[in-house]
Design an enzyme around this catalytic site. Structure first.
Site, PDB file in Angstrom:
ATOM      1  N   HIS A  52       0.821  -1.206   0.000  1.00 27.94           N
ATOM      2  CA  HIS A  52       0.000   0.000   0.000  1.00 27.94           C
ATOM      3  C   HIS A  52       0.857   1.259   0.000  1.00 27.94           C
ATOM      4  O   HIS A  52       0.560   2.225  -0.680  1.00 27.94           O
ATOM      5  CB  HIS A  52      -0.904  -0.032   1.233  1.00 27.94           C
ATOM      6  CG  HIS A  52      -2.001   0.964   1.216  1.00 27.94           C
ATOM      7  ND1 HIS A  52      -3.203   0.717   0.608  1.00 27.94           N
ATOM      8  CD2 HIS A  52      -2.071   2.222   1.705  1.00 27.94           C
ATOM      9  CE1 HIS A  52      -3.975   1.782   0.733  1.00 27.94           C
ATOM     10  NE2 HIS A  52      -3.318   2.714   1.399  1.00 27.94           N
ATOM     11  N   HIS A  98     -10.451   2.061  -1.155  1.00 27.95           N
ATOM     12  CA  HIS A  98     -10.602   1.681   0.246  1.00 27.95           C
ATOM     13  C   HIS A  98     -11.347   0.355   0.285  1.00 27.95           C
ATOM     14  O   HIS A  98     -12.378   0.204   0.935  1.00 27.95           O
ATOM     15  CB  HIS A  98     -11.334   2.771   1.039  1.00 27.95           C
ATOM     16  CG  HIS A  98     -10.661   3.066   2.350  1.00 27.95           C
ATOM     17  ND1 HIS A  98     -11.330   3.319   3.503  1.00 27.95           N
ATOM     18  CD2 HIS A  98      -9.355   3.125   2.675  1.00 27.95           C
ATOM     19  CE1 HIS A  98     -10.467   3.535   4.485  1.00 27.95           C
ATOM     20  NE2 HIS A  98      -9.262   3.434   4.011  1.00 27.95           N
TER      21      HIS A  98
END
Lengths: 779, 220
Positions: A52, A98
């Site tokens: 990430h 998300h």
């Protein structure tokens, strides 16, 4: 050498595994430090080396994206991309995923996704003016789909509505490939003065570092690491790593930051997003090639007895890290006090090239009588080791050996078209093609009063009032998000290229020139060679389309490990490279919407279906629904033709020759025409039409392709009768096919297909479309 | 302005650009309104996040005492959306706004009919298409209160269908008696309404019915 805290567990292979640090990565850490890391440092490396934060699997491929252009002020690598929109103003935008949190807790996951992307945008000095989202859910009858859809939509609305940024569009698709991994991609665009763009840089030796916003709690610790892992069954156990969003605090933070930007007291600013205080501070130091020192004793907190490890890795929402100019701290603190948000000086910029963190062991400001502060060093890491020198992998890639057999389509497998009326109504009411009103009615689409075209047309349009020194300038921006993972499943390159082409096509259909894109690349586990191949080829497809259409990628995000392992095997999502497009209208009178306007207007198709009838059915919604699987040859797109078609559509819009324009995408030409009939803002504005669908060849495949084939590069437009000659001559000058297929009028859509004809009332079409999502969520 | 209100930009723009009137922004912490104020508007949004109850926390703000005084003297007060909720919370208007009957936020254009003669409306029976954007807009009051509102001509706006008829499909949130807005004060000088006239006062916004309300009150 940092102090070992009494609470630190020893670093064992099991601890490394927990932190998802591979043996080779651990050696890299030891080499960077010249010693073993402390437990706190290990936590820091763990999040900074996560997929990430580090983009370690994608970085080598992302370099192939075209990111430059005459209007680009800031490309990828900052909090958001920045594109010039004239008169000293810029559009600042980004799309971000998300996905993992939203699957675990849909409402909070989606809300914090929206909050996070908004902070990325206003961090750069921009006031957010529009949001969109791109959603993927599992099959519509999956038991969790209703709850996930309700939760995600309520979460997006709950945050956006409250903070006061209009949600003006989006897209959603249902497919069983997302049963175990939904996608929530949120996009926000803001507008800033070009002379007041702020960057996430910790520059200026001695400058103070300030923490502002919500207090730090234990929520979201290791969120970035979670987002870099595939799901095992039973994900509820991951709830403790969920962050919680507070849009009211977000709104106060937004207004405080905008006021701070106007003072010239700031040197740099960054949102504390994934990996919280850690990544925001090391990234700021990395970009400025500086060092910094922070003291955790000074961090405002809401949980008791927080360890340095926890404070550094918390992902509590609505927090910002600022670097102020020396001596300007009181001004910053006063503005934060006015907006009633916490603020504290927690450190300063150094020139050591090191990221140094201090804390007093056992100190807790929330104690009734805190012990005396005597901070020791708990982390001392070269800034480069967690930025540029973080691992980058060129992971192995290979074509999927099972792909050909899985996606094979025999000619005799294509079902015959029965009743055209029934087929059309079923298509228009299907989960992937029906009205999205159930969703967007829950979003405030019009707050701030600038929304000119609301959700429900190809692209939304927002008027932005820009002010500088008493002068007012109006800017008209257009937005669309697109991607069809089924095309990517059949051919990742085509999937990437088609997503870019469709986003830009939607913008020109609204009368806007595409000025920049943001990409959100959602894929499975990159450690599997066939997934890595998908990612690499999708990036090549995006790059090719961007080059052909002369539009840059200025920001983006990569979300990997979107797959779920179950006892029966691993299931990855469809390759889903979401593309958000931003366009600008030269004049508000150029604006075009997709629905037919007046009886008697003439209907044309601009462009043509390249490939064959068979390839146009590849991965189409109609065929997938009929066969229950995604099959077909690789979809075909001609990017040179795409560029000509888009340029013609934009030219026609600017010449004010279009009464409506709508791109042909999911559902094919028949559904596109039906949408032109019944997607007016109000039912009383709906129009019927008589249309003859062009057909290539004869037989079941030809008929299905003519109705529901999804060959790209086609636009349905309507033109007032008096404008036909002018429009036709522009098209022939451009060398683009401009084929008249019918006329607007009546209370029904009458379709002719070769010798067959059909007729469906517009009221029936509208009601079929409108029923689709309500029935999925059960109301 | 209260912390968390977010519909200030369109309110200011409508007043300045569409109506050409002078505006001044007063913060919730002030205790007095500036001299010479004719119309006080409380825009929409989510005051204090609306975590407790819509408008409930705003009512403790210092400025509201001054707004009340202004209203009691017959000065015009307009509360839109969250502003309406605040006016009900402080007792300038009766009743309460509760969660929409379907429990979802609702945004879109709806029709309202002017059902009382007030300084904020032009002709009785005008039908306006106005946008709403709220999660808690269901107007509720006791039967006796409703009867009084009706009898005294204080129900200013009622949701209706495109033809101007009162019908279940025209009511977006389950409001009693299809109420979209009510007036109060000594000379019907206080209006609270859930729809956003300031978001539909220019053709670019998809319609301009809302401007009539502002033109009426700024001329009154």
């Amino acid at each position: 050498m940092p102090t070992t805290l009494p609470t630190d567990p020893p670093i064992t292979p099991a601890v490394l595994k927990q932190h998802k640090i591979s043996p080779s990565e651990y050696e890299r850490i030891q080499a960077a430090l010249g010693r073993d890391p402390s437990f706190t440092e290990l936590g820091v490396f763990s999040v900074m080396y996560s997929e990430h934060c580090s983009y370690k699997s994608s970085r080598v491929h992302l370099r192939r994206l075209p990111t430059k252009g005459p209007r680009v002020i800031q490309g990828p690598g900052e909090n958001a991309g920045v594109v010039d929109i004239g008169d000293g103003f810029a559009a600042v935008f980004k799309m971000e995923s998300h996905n993992h949190p939203s699957f675990i807790e849909p409402h909070q996951g989606a809300a914090t996704g929206v909050g996070g992307i908004m902070r990325d945008v206003f961090t750069m000095g921009a006031r957010p003016i529009a949001s969109l989202n791109s959603l993927r859910f599992g099959r519509s009858d999956h038991p969790r789909t209703p709850e996930l859809l309700r939760g995600v939509v309520a979460g997006i609305g709950g945050y956006g509505n409250c903070i006061g940024v209009p949600t003006v569009g989006g897209e959603v698709m249902f497919d069983e490939a997302y049963d175990g991994n939904i996608l929530v991609n949120a996009f926000t665009c803001g507008v800033a003065r070009t002379d007041r763009i702020f960057y996430g840089r910790a520059s200026g030796l001695g400058n103070p570092i300030l923490y502002i916003g919500a207090k730090t709690g234990r929520d979201g610790i290791h969120g970035a690491t979670m987002a870099s892992d595939e799901f095992q069954e039973g994900v509820a156990a991951q709830r403790p790593t969920m962050q919680v969003g507070d849009p009211f605090m977000g709104k106060l933070l937004l207004e405080a930051c905008l006021e701070l930007f106007a003072t010239d007291a700031l040197e740099g600013i960054q949102d504390m997003g994934a990996a919280g205080l850690t990544s925001s501070s090391v990234e700021m130091a990395g970009r400025a090639q500086s060092g910094l020192e922070i003291d955790l004793d000074l961090v405002p907190r809401r949980a008791k007895k927080m360890q340095p490890y926890e404070i550094l890795l918390s992902e509590s929402q609505e927090r910002m890290l600022l670097v102020a100019k020396q001596g300007r701290e009181p001004e910053v603190l006063a503005i934060c006090k006015k907006w009633d948000i916490d603020a504290a000086v927690i450190g300063h910029v150094t020139s050591t090239g090191k990221w140094v963190v201090k804390a007093t062991p056992g100190y807790d400001p929330l104690d009734a009588s805190p012990i005396a502060r005597d901070a020791v060093v708990v982390c001392e890491i070269p800034v480069g080791a967690v930025n540029d020198d973080a691992p980058v992998y060129d992971r192995p890639r290979a074509d999927d050996a099972a792909h050909a057999a899985r996606t094979h389509l025999g000619d005799d497998e294509v079902p015959a078209i029965g009743s055209i009326e029934a087929e059309l109504l079923a298509a228009c009411g299907s989960p992937n093609l029906g009205s999205r009103a159930w969703i967007y009615r829950q979003y405030d689409q019009i707050v701030r009063g600038g929304t000119m075209v609301r959700p429900g047309s190809d692209a939304a349009i927002v008027r932005v009032q820009c002010e500088r020194d008493g002068d007012v300038f109006y800017k008209y921006l257009s937005f669309a998000v697109d991607c069809n993972g089924r095309m990517g499943e059949l051919d990742a390159f085509a999937g990437g290229a088609m997503a870019v082409a469709e986003a830009c096509r939607n913008l020109v259909c609204s009368g806007a020139e595409p000025i920049g894109l943001s990409d959100c690349l959602n894929f499975g586990n990159p450690e599997r060679p066939e997934i890595m191949q998908q990612l690499s080829r999708a990036i090549d497809g995006i790059a090719a389309a961007c080059t052909a259409l002369s539009v840059p990628i200025v920001s983006g995000n990569v979300s990997l490990y979107n797959e779920t392992s179950t006892p029966s095997g691993t299931r990855a999502i469809l390759p889903t490279p979401g593309i958000a497009g931003v366009g600008q209208l030269a004049d508000p009178a150029d604006a075009v919407t997709q629905y037919f306007k007046d009886d008697g207007d003439l209907i044309f198709v601009i462009g043509r279906a390249v490939g064959t009838p068979r390839t146009s059915l590849s991965g189409s919604e109609w065929l997938t629904r009929k066969l229950g699987k995604i099959v077909g040859d690789a979809p075909v797109i001609d990017l040179a033709l795409e560029a000509s078609v888009q340029s013609l559509v934009l030219g026609l819009a600017r010449a004010r020759l279009l009464a409506s324009a709508h791109d042909v995408s999911e559902g094919g030409l028949a559904v596109a025409v039906a949408e032109c009939c019944v997607t007016a803002p109000r039912a009383e504005l709906d129009r019927g039409a008589e249309v003859a669908l062009p057909m290539t060849g004869a037989g079941a495949v030809a008929e299905a392709a003519a109705l529901f084939g999804e060959a790209p590069t086609r636009v349905v437009v309507s033109v007032r009768p008096g404008d036909e000659a002018a429009a036709t001559s522009m098209a022939s000058a451009a060398g683009v096919r401009f084929e008249r297929i019918g006329v607007v009028g009546g209370d029904a859509l009458a379709l002719t297909l070769g010798a067959r004809s059909s007729r469906v009332f517009v009221a029936e079409l509208r009601s079929a479309r409108e029923g689709c999502l309500g029935s999925i969520v059960g109301r | 302005m209260f912390p968390g209100l977010n519909a200030d930009a369109e309110m200011l723009r409508t007043l300045r650009t569409v109506c050409g009137v002078e505006t001044i922004v007063v913060q919730y912490t002030e205790t007095e309104l500036p001299a010479g104020v004719d119309l006080v508007t409380i825009p929409g949004g989510f005051s204090y996040g609306d975590y407790l109850r819509c408008g409930a926390l705003a009512k403790a703000s210092p400025i509201l005492a001054a707004v009340k005084k202004h209203a009691d003297r017959g000065g015009f007060v307009l509360g839109v959306c969250n502003g309406f909720q605040i006016l009900c919370e402080v007792g300038l208007l009766p009743g309460a706004l509760t969660p929409n009957v379907h429990q979802r936020f609702e945004c879109g254009d709806w029709y309202v009919k002017t059902t009382a003669t007030t300084p904020f409306t032009r002709n009785l029976g005008d039908v306006w298409r106005l946008p709403i954007a709220h999660g808690e807009g269901r107007y509720q009051a006791s039967p006796r209160e409703l009867e009084r509102l009706e009898k005294e001509g204080l129900v200013a706006l009622r949701y209706c269908n495109a033809q101007g008829d009162f019908a279940p499909e025209g009511n977006p949130n389950g409001s009693m008696f299809d109420i979209a807005g009510i007036v109060g004060g000594p000379r019907k000088n206080v209006l609270g309404l859930m729809p956003h006239p300031e978001r539909m006062s220019e053709a670019l916004q998809g319609g301009d019915d809302g401007k009539w309300l502002f033109l009426a009150v700024t001329a009154a």
